[in-house]
Design a protein around this motif. Structure first.
Motif, PDB file in Angstrom:
ATOM      1  N   LYS A 153       0.837  -1.212   0.000  1.00  8.33           N
ATOM      2  CA  LYS A 153       0.000   0.000   0.000  1.00  8.33           C
ATOM      3  C   LYS A 153       0.865   1.252   0.000  1.00  8.33           C
ATOM      4  O   LYS A 153       0.570   2.238  -0.678  1.00  8.33           O
ATOM      5  CB  LYS A 153      -0.950   0.020   1.209  1.00  8.33           C
ATOM      6  CG  LYS A 153      -2.126  -0.924   1.058  1.00  8.33           C
ATOM      7  CD  LYS A 153      -3.294  -0.529   1.954  1.00  8.33           C
ATOM      8  CE  LYS A 153      -4.179   0.532   1.301  1.00  8.33           C
ATOM      9  NZ  LYS A 153      -5.428   0.765   2.070  1.00  8.33           N
ATOM     10  N   ALA A 154       1.945   1.225   0.765  1.00 14.14           N
ATOM     11  CA  ALA A 154       2.884   2.348   0.785  1.00 14.14           C
ATOM     12  C   ALA A 154       3.425   2.589  -0.628  1.00 14.14           C
ATOM     13  O   ALA A 154       3.453   3.726  -1.113  1.00 14.14           O
ATOM     14  CB  ALA A 154       4.027   2.065   1.749  1.00 14.14           C
ATOM     15  N   ALA A 155       3.834   1.519  -1.282  1.00  9.22           N
ATOM     16  CA  ALA A 155       4.439   1.645  -2.622  1.00  9.22           C
ATOM     17  C   ALA A 155       3.460   2.268  -3.604  1.00  9.22           C
ATOM     18  O   ALA A 155       3.840   3.061  -4.467  1.00  9.22           O
ATOM     19  CB  ALA A 155       4.883   0.270  -3.115  1.00  9.22           C
ATOM     20  N   ARG A 156       2.184   1.912  -3.472  1.00  7.90           N
ATOM     21  CA  ARG A 156       1.174   2.405  -4.416  1.00  7.90           C
ATOM     22  C   ARG A 156       0.633   3.778  -4.031  1.00  7.90           C
ATOM     23  O   ARG A 156      -0.128   4.378  -4.781  1.00  7.90           O
ATOM     24  CB  ARG A 156       0.015   1.417  -4.499  1.00  7.90           C
ATOM     25  CG  ARG A 156       0.384   0.130  -5.218  1.00  7.90           C
ATOM     26  CD  ARG A 156      -0.854  -0.592  -5.760  1.00  7.90           C
ATOM     27  NE  ARG A 156      -0.473  -1.646  -6.689  1.00  7.90           N
ATOM     28  CZ  ARG A 156      -0.318  -2.925  -6.333  1.00  7.90           C
ATOM     29  NH1 ARG A 156      -0.536  -3.299  -5.091  1.00  7.90           N
ATOM     30  NH2 ARG A 156       0.037  -3.823  -7.236  1.00  7.90           N
ATOM     31  N   SER A 157       1.034   4.284  -2.858  1.00  5.54           N
ATOM     32  CA  SER A 157       0.460   5.548  -2.377  1.00  5.54           C
ATOM     33  C   SER A 157       0.963   6.753  -3.162  1.00  5.54           C
ATOM     34  O   SER A 157       0.358   7.826  -3.118  1.00  5.54           O
ATOM     35  CB  SER A 157       0.800   5.753  -0.895  1.00  5.54           C
ATOM     36  OG  SER A 157       2.178   6.074  -0.736  1.00  5.54           O
ATOM     37  N   HIS A 215       3.597   8.406  -2.475  1.00  2.88           N
ATOM     38  CA  HIS A 215       4.291   9.342  -1.582  1.00  2.88           C
ATOM     39  C   HIS A 215       5.800   9.111  -1.507  1.00  2.88           C
ATOM     40  O   HIS A 215       6.517   9.952  -0.992  1.00  2.88           O
ATOM     41  CB  HIS A 215       3.725   9.238  -0.165  1.00  2.88           C
ATOM     42  CG  HIS A 215       2.366   9.849  -0.027  1.00  2.88           C
ATOM     43  ND1 HIS A 215       2.103  11.143  -0.421  1.00  2.88           N
ATOM     44  CD2 HIS A 215       1.208   9.357   0.452  1.00  2.88           C
ATOM     45  CE1 HIS A 215       0.835  11.416  -0.179  1.00  2.88           C
ATOM     46  NE2 HIS A 215       0.264  10.356   0.341  1.00  2.88           N
ATOM     47  N   PHE A 216       6.260   7.943  -1.976  1.00  7.78           N
ATOM     48  CA  PHE A 216       7.633   7.539  -1.650  1.00  7.78           C
ATOM     49  C   PHE A 216       8.493   7.318  -2.891  1.00  7.78           C
ATOM     50  O   PHE A 216       8.029   6.787  -3.893  1.00  7.78           O
ATOM     51  CB  PHE A 216       7.598   6.251  -0.819  1.00  7.78           C
ATOM     52  CG  PHE A 216       6.762   6.374   0.421  1.00  7.78           C
ATOM     53  CD1 PHE A 216       7.116   7.259   1.428  1.00  7.78           C
ATOM     54  CD2 PHE A 216       5.603   5.626   0.567  1.00  7.78           C
ATOM     55  CE1 PHE A 216       6.339   7.383   2.578  1.00  7.78           C
ATOM     56  CE2 PHE A 216       4.812   5.734   1.710  1.00  7.78           C
ATOM     57  CZ  PHE A 216       5.184   6.618   2.718  1.00  7.78           C
ATOM     58  N   ASP A 217       9.765   7.692  -2.756  1.00  6.45           N
ATOM     59  CA  ASP A 217      10.741   7.463  -3.821  1.00  6.45           C
ATOM     60  C   ASP A 217      11.446   6.122  -3.654  1.00  6.45           C
ATOM     61  O   ASP A 217      11.814   5.486  -4.633  1.00  6.45           O
ATOM     62  CB  ASP A 217      11.795   8.578  -3.808  1.00  6.45           C
ATOM     63  CG  ASP A 217      11.153   9.937  -3.982  1.00  6.45           C
ATOM     64  OD1 ASP A 217      10.440  10.128  -4.988  1.00  6.45           O
ATOM     65  OD2 ASP A 217      11.326  10.803  -3.095  1.00  6.45           O
ATOM     66  N   VAL A 218      11.678   5.734  -2.398  1.00  4.88           N
ATOM     67  CA  VAL A 218      12.468   4.524  -2.101  1.00  4.88           C
ATOM     68  C   VAL A 218      11.765   3.756  -0.988  1.00  4.88           C
ATOM     69  O   VAL A 218      11.360   4.354   0.011  1.00  4.88           O
ATOM     70  CB  VAL A 218      13.891   4.892  -1.604  1.00  4.88           C
ATOM     71  CG1 VAL A 218      14.707   3.625  -1.342  1.00  4.88           C
ATOM     72  CG2 VAL A 218      14.629   5.797  -2.598  1.00  4.88           C
ATOM     73  N   LEU A 219      11.644   2.447  -1.145  1.00  2.35           N
ATOM     74  CA  LEU A 219      11.166   1.605  -0.049  1.00  2.35           C
ATOM     75  C   LEU A 219      12.377   1.130   0.753  1.00  2.35           C
ATOM     76  O   LEU A 219      13.350   0.636   0.176  1.00  2.35           O
ATOM     77  CB  LEU A 219      10.398   0.391  -0.590  1.00  2.35           C
ATOM     78  CG  LEU A 219       9.143   0.698  -1.415  1.00  2.35           C
ATOM     79  CD1 LEU A 219       8.498  -0.616  -1.871  1.00  2.35           C
ATOM     80  CD2 LEU A 219       8.145   1.543  -0.640  1.00  2.35           C
ATOM     81  N   THR A 220      12.282   1.283   2.069  1.00  2.00           N
ATOM     82  CA  THR A 220      13.421   0.937   2.928  1.00  2.00           C
ATOM     83  C   THR A 220      13.353  -0.521   3.381  1.00  2.00           C
ATOM     84  O   THR A 220      12.297  -1.156   3.264  1.00  2.00           O
ATOM     85  CB  THR A 220      13.395   1.786   4.205  1.00  2.00           C
ATOM     86  OG1 THR A 220      12.169   1.516   4.888  1.00  2.00           O
ATOM     87  CG2 THR A 220      13.489   3.257   3.893  1.00  2.00           C
ATOM     88  N   HIS A 221      14.461  -0.967   3.946  1.00  5.97           N
ATOM     89  CA  HIS A 221      14.573  -2.303   4.574  1.00  5.97           C
ATOM     90  C   HIS A 221      13.392  -3.207   4.220  1.00  5.97           C
ATOM     91  O   HIS A 221      12.521  -3.480   5.048  1.00  5.97           O
ATOM     92  CB  HIS A 221      14.755  -2.213   6.088  1.00  5.97           C
ATOM     93  CG  HIS A 221      14.069  -1.058   6.785  1.00  5.97           C
ATOM     94  ND1 HIS A 221      12.713  -0.885   6.795  1.00  5.97           N
ATOM     95  CD2 HIS A 221      14.578  -0.023   7.493  1.00  5.97           C
ATOM     96  CE1 HIS A 221      12.409   0.203   7.494  1.00  5.97           C
ATOM     97  NE2 HIS A 221      13.518   0.748   7.918  1.00  5.97           N
ATOM     98  N   GLY A 258       6.441   2.843  -9.030  1.00  4.67           N
ATOM     99  CA  GLY A 258       7.630   3.586  -9.457  1.00  4.67           C
ATOM    100  C   GLY A 258       8.635   3.810  -8.335  1.00  4.67           C
ATOM    101  O   GLY A 258       9.446   4.739  -8.395  1.00  4.67           O
ATOM    102  N   CYS A 259       8.600   2.969  -7.314  1.00  4.81           N
ATOM    103  CA  CYS A 259       9.535   3.119  -6.199  1.00  4.81           C
ATOM    104  C   CYS A 259      10.837   2.383  -6.483  1.00  4.81           C
ATOM    105  O   CYS A 259      10.842   1.330  -7.102  1.00  4.81           O
ATOM    106  CB  CYS A 259       8.947   2.520  -4.921  1.00  4.81           C
ATOM    107  SG  CYS A 259       7.459   3.353  -4.348  1.00  4.81           S
ATOM    108  N   ALA A 260      11.937   2.946  -5.987  1.00  2.00           N
ATOM    109  CA  ALA A 260      13.185   2.209  -5.919  1.00  2.00           C
ATOM    110  C   ALA A 260      13.214   1.451  -4.589  1.00  2.00           C
ATOM    111  O   ALA A 260      12.388   1.705  -3.710  1.00  2.00           O
ATOM    112  CB  ALA A 260      14.367   3.165  -6.004  1.00  2.00           C
ATOM    113  N   ILE A 309      12.980  -3.161 -11.002  1.00  3.63           N
ATOM    114  CA  ILE A 309      12.866  -2.095  -9.992  1.00  3.63           C
ATOM    115  C   ILE A 309      14.254  -1.519  -9.720  1.00  3.63           C
ATOM    116  O   ILE A 309      15.192  -2.272  -9.461  1.00  3.63           O
ATOM    117  CB  ILE A 309      12.246  -2.678  -8.698  1.00  3.63           C
ATOM    118  CG1 ILE A 309      10.807  -3.130  -8.982  1.00  3.63           C
ATOM    119  CG2 ILE A 309      12.307  -1.668  -7.556  1.00  3.63           C
ATOM    120  CD1 ILE A 309      10.223  -4.025  -7.913  1.00  3.63           C
ATOM    121  N   PRO A 310      14.409  -0.187  -9.772  1.00  2.89           N
ATOM    122  CA  PRO A 310      15.727   0.391  -9.492  1.00  2.89           C
ATOM    123  C   PRO A 310      16.127   0.222  -8.032  1.00  2.89           C
ATOM    124  O   PRO A 310      15.265   0.128  -7.154  1.00  2.89           O
ATOM    125  CB  PRO A 310      15.554   1.881  -9.819  1.00  2.89           C
ATOM    126  CG  PRO A 310      14.163   2.081 -10.274  1.00  2.89           C
ATOM    127  CD  PRO A 310      13.387   0.822 -10.075  1.00  2.89           C
TER     128      PRO A 310
END
Ligand SMILES: [Zn+2]
Ligand SMILES: [Zn+2]
Length: 274
Positions: free
Chosen positions: A150-154, A156-162, A192-194, A224-225
């Motif tokens: 859900k975070a990835a699709r929101s 709001h974020f450029d990079v997903l952490t850990h 579109g998150c790295a 995925i980058p």
């Protein structure tokens, strides 16, 4: 010269990091890193005020000072090392509006998306490890990946952490939660998150990078980058463990990595060994 960024770096404001912000930069310069991105923990906007533990994230009244300090350091070190203004922002389901308001308050270079709070409590704080036996590792992993997707699709974020954070204490489900993992990977691609390749896990009980090799291969195969980070909470942790994470990246087929400026991706070839 190591042409890599360190894109996950905290400051004393979060209550569990130490050292002067300038010393984190000096360590990055010493290592020859190309960039350092400060990404301190966003205030705990999604919790009631009496549960906003100042040992876990900066207080609301520290936010403007954080932004001002990083922008001043960015100017001071211009020409020496690229200093980026970032934020590690918790994703919390149902609080997307509040998150938007926080993110609108500064001209970020990059925003990290993190899920630390799962099924009503932390999964990575001191003492959280007991939850995996009590509540079931399967349930916590599945819920974690559902929220990460859900975070990835929101948007709001450029990079997903850990990416595989629930493994931090070495508490694993009987077998990998493949459906949940695949859904999070698909969401990262579509959003579109790295994904960061973080050396932090090497310093934790689990003793391996985030994400683990099996998942990193799938992430790379999905196109995925990736970028590089240490999750430094002290100057000595900046750029820590990169020999191992860069080797891991090569082994998993990574050919390029991304950096960010004003939230735009810039692609770089991953240098070969030697
Ligand atoms: Zn932290
Ligand atoms: Zn984190």
């Amino acid at each position: 010269m190591r042409p890599f960024p360190d894109y996950h770096v905290h400051t004393y404001r979060c209550g569990h990091a130490g050292g002067a912000s300038r010393d984190f930069i000096l360590r990055a310069v010493e290592l020859g890193l190309a960039e350092i991105g400060f990404t301190d923990h966003i205030p705990l906007y999604f919790l009631p005020e009496d549960r906003r533990d100042p040992r876990l994230a900066m207080r609301e009244d520290q936010f403007d000072g954080y932004v001002a300090e990083v922008l001043a350091l960015r100017e001071e070190f211009r020409g020496q090392i690229a200093v980026r203004l970032g934020l590690e922002a918790d994703y919390a389901e149902g609080y997307e509006g509040e998150l938007s308001s926080w993110l609108a308050r500064a001209p970020w270079d990059l925003v990290l998306g993190s899920v630390h709070h799962v099924a009503g409590d932390w999964i990575d704080a001191p003492g959280s490890e007991a939850r995996f036996e009590k509540e079931g590792a399967e349930r916590l992993y599945d819920e974690y990946y559902r929220l990460l997707a859900k975070a990835a699709r929101s948007g709001h974020f450029d990079v997903l952490t850990h990416f595989d954070l629930p493994k931090k204490f070495g508490k694993r489900p009987a077998s990998p939660r493949e459906r949940a993992e695949e859904e999070a990977i698909a969401a990262a691609r579509e959003g579109g998150c790295a994904v960061e390749i973080s050396s932090a896990g090497l310093r934790k009980p689990v003793g391996e990078a985030y994400p683990e090799e099996r998942l990193l291969r799938q992430i790379v195969a999905a196109g995925i980058p990736v970028t590089f980070s240490s999750d430094a909470h002290a100057p000595a942790e900046v750029g820590w463990g990169y020999d191992r994470t860069v080797t891991l990246a090569r082994r998993c087929g990574v050919r390029e990595f991304v950096t960010f400026e004003a939230r735009r991706k810039i692609f770089h070839a991953l240098p070969g060994p030697g």
